[in-house]
Design an enzyme around this catalytic site. Structure first.
Site, PDB file in Angstrom:
ATOM      1  N   HIS A 159       0.819  -1.213   0.000  1.00 31.49           N
ATOM      2  CA  HIS A 159       0.000   0.000   0.000  1.00 31.49           C
ATOM      3  C   HIS A 159       0.845   1.252   0.000  1.00 31.49           C
ATOM      4  CE1 HIS A 159       1.110  -0.939   4.118  1.00 31.49           C
ATOM      5  NE2 HIS A 159       1.076   0.368   4.338  1.00 31.49           N
TER       6      HIS A 159
ATOM      7  N   HIS B  78       5.239   6.137  -0.930  1.00 31.00           N
ATOM      8  CA  HIS B  78       6.076   4.965  -1.211  1.00 31.00           C
ATOM      9  C   HIS B  78       5.327   3.671  -0.936  1.00 31.00           C
ATOM     10  CE1 HIS B  78       6.426   5.431   3.159  1.00 31.00           C
ATOM     11  NE2 HIS B  78       6.721   4.136   3.200  1.00 31.00           N
TER      12      HIS B  78
END
Lengths: 170, 170
Positions: free
Chosen positions: A34, A114
């Site tokens: 995620h 990220h």
């Protein structure tokens, strides 16, 4: 209850991330790959309903978010996390800021979008993984059209509470 | 891509289920505790968009679904699965039937709503767990106001694609 907000990238990018996470991320089994928009925050049942409604409003201000991966990076020396760096773009940044303001949490860190590949690595593991990955080319583009509100279970795993589709206002 | 449809019960019931799943369910790390509405079905990206829109319509036909646990049960002799039995009710049954018809999958089994506590158990494990759990009282009631569409990653884990809130029609 503890909540968090994240974008799940498409299956292809999740499968790629998991191929590393399986070995290098102790949280591999607790949540799918995620992009964190908001880390942990606390809310009770009433608060989360209000937050949920507000998030739907926020989602309606966006149509899509570009998710572009060009390289891997690391949070060292702050911590031994290796990640796929998502190229910053104004939509993503605005979405993050708007969500943060809506919930009323404070920025603890600058927002560096990220997807984690490895964390809680020893210095040796970090060096090995980073050395081998920095030679590889990562190039991936996709478009996100939704984000998710999740809550944490007692075992540290996360369950999705709600999906917010961008561009929709109920 | 492989999809599935499920209800996640509230945190309390999920924590309870996980306390057994951790030891007795090899799929513990692949998906949070859930009530399966539709097991695996295949759809491509275009199909899933259409299905997703139809599911939102289905969701709008319901306001809430009672989730009531009274006891544990087992699928033996069909297979060694021990589960929390969710009391059947017409809303839940109708929701299931409407979803099945919407997607166009066929019933393979009768619909027995449940939350798995243990699966792929040896006969000895099954006997041990079942003997100890059947003596315990399980009594839990809650109301579900949403269900989720999920897809499967290569590692066998499931990511939520979309949440459908009951009673909402976009």
């Amino acid at each position: 209850m503890k909540y968090g907000i994240a974008i799940f990238p498409g299956k292809e990018l999740q499968d790629l991330a998991n191929s590393y996470r399986k070995r290098y991320d102790p949280k591999y089994a607790l949540i799918p790959p995620h992009i964190t928009l908001v880390g942990e925050f606390n809310a009770d049942n009433d608060e989360i309903k209000a937050i949920s409604d507000k998030l739907q409003k926020v989602a309606s201000h966006y149509h899509s978010i570009a998710i572009k991966v060009l390289k891997i990076s690391t949070f060292q020396p702050v911590n031994n996390v290796i990640y796929l760096k998502i190229e910053q773009n104004s939509n993503l940044e605005d979405l993050h800021t708007e969500i943060i303001n809506t919930i009323g949490v404070t920025h603890e860190h600058p927002f560096i979008p990220h997807v984690t590949l490895g964390q809680q690595l020893s210095n040796d593991e970090h060096l090995d993984l980073y050395s081998s990955l920095r030679m590889r080319t990562f190039s991936h583009e996709e478009t996100a059209d939704r984000f998710h509100l999740l809550y944490e279970l007692e075992n540290g795993s996360w369950t999705v509470f709600e999906t917010f589709r961008l561009g929709k206002d109920e």
